[in-house]
Design an enzyme around this catalytic site. Structure first.
Site, mmCIF file in Angstrom:
data_model
loop_
_atom_site.group_PDB
_atom_site.id
_atom_site.type_symbol
_atom_site.label_atom_id
_atom_site.label_comp_id
_atom_site.label_asym_id
_atom_site.label_seq_id
_atom_site.Cartn_x
_atom_site.Cartn_y
_atom_site.Cartn_z
ATOM 1 N N LYS A 1 0.823 -1.212 0.000
ATOM 2 C CA LYS A 1 0.000 0.000 0.000
ATOM 3 C C LYS A 1 0.860 1.267 0.000
ATOM 4 C CE LYS A 1 -3.987 -2.105 2.277
ATOM 5 N NZ LYS A 1 -4.896 -2.007 3.440
ATOM 6 N N GLU B 1 -8.925 -10.665 -8.127
ATOM 7 C CA GLU B 1 -7.985 -9.592 -7.824
ATOM 8 C C GLU B 1 -6.735 -9.667 -8.695
ATOM 9 O OE1 GLU B 1 -9.241 -8.540 -3.245
ATOM 10 O OE2 GLU B 1 -7.390 -9.664 -3.565
ATOM 11 N N ASN C 1 -1.932 0.004 6.757
ATOM 12 C CA ASN C 1 -1.401 -1.237 7.323
ATOM 13 C C ASN C 1 -0.474 -1.973 6.360
ATOM 14 O OD1 ASN C 1 -3.215 -2.449 5.568
ATOM 15 N ND2 ASN C 1 -4.622 -3.096 7.168
ATOM 16 N N HIS D 1 -2.163 -5.542 1.444
ATOM 17 C CA HIS D 1 -3.481 -6.135 1.181
ATOM 18 C C HIS D 1 -3.225 -7.526 0.645
ATOM 19 C CE1 HIS D 1 -7.469 -6.749 -0.712
ATOM 20 N NE2 HIS D 1 -6.750 -7.351 -1.649
ATOM 21 N N TYR E 1 -12.124 -2.052 -4.890
ATOM 22 C CA TYR E 1 -12.724 -2.276 -3.575
ATOM 23 C C TYR E 1 -14.254 -2.196 -3.599
ATOM 24 C CZ TYR E 1 -8.162 -2.246 -1.313
ATOM 25 O OH TYR E 1 -6.885 -2.562 -0.918
ATOM 26 N N ARG F 1 2.316 -6.604 9.235
ATOM 27 C CA ARG F 1 1.593 -5.471 9.830
ATOM 28 C C ARG F 1 2.144 -5.099 11.200
ATOM 29 N NH1 ARG F 1 -4.086 -7.527 7.330
ATOM 30 N NH2 ARG F 1 -3.968 -6.319 5.398
#
Length: 140
Positions: free
Chosen positions: A11, A128, A114, A117, A51, A104
């Site tokens: 991320k 995905e 965090n 994903h 998402y 994490r």
């Protein structure tokens, strides 16, 4: 256990802090191979499409804005039981609840930021992975 593929995203907080290689090392040490990888910057529309399953959730807009706030690194991980292994290696969504040594616990800044994903099921992984990669890009 079957060999699986799963999507992993580094991320914006992870790319901003130059943690991609460190995160990749954790995955590889756990026996997961990186069979595809690319850096990209999602638009807000792309983040919302990715998402969409969470569109009715209260965190949806903030999550999409965050995911469009900076570059990400999308990866396909492969290995025996890769989906469950990836989720174990990532740790709990809330870094305060994540086990020691998980990504994490090691790197996350908050529940939202965090660092990673990961797909949560075989069907989700297929969808995905296809969102970010063509079959030609998977080098398994």
């Amino acid at each position: 256990m079957a060999v699986e593929q799963t999507l992993s995203l580094n991320k914006p907080d992870a790319t901003r802090r130059i943690l991609v290689c460190a995160i990749c090392q954790v995955f590889e040490a756990a026996g997961l191979r990186i069979v595809a990888q690319k850096r990209l910057h999602l638009t807000l529309e792309q983040a919302k499409a990715f998402y969409a399953v969470h569109a009715s959730r209260p965190f949806y807009n903030d999550l999409c804005s965050y995911m469009a706030s900076g570059p990400i690194v999308a990866m396909v991980l492969q290995g025996e039981g890769a989906i469950a292994k990836n989720r174990d290696v990532m740790g709990a969504t809330n870094p305060a609840n994540a086990a020691e040594g998980t990504i994490r616990k090691l790197f996350a800044e908050s529940i939202e930021a965090n660092s990673v994903h990961g797909s949560d099921a075989p069907e989700t992984a297929v969808q995905e992975i296809a969102y970010f990669f063509s079959g030609l890009e998977l080098v398994g």
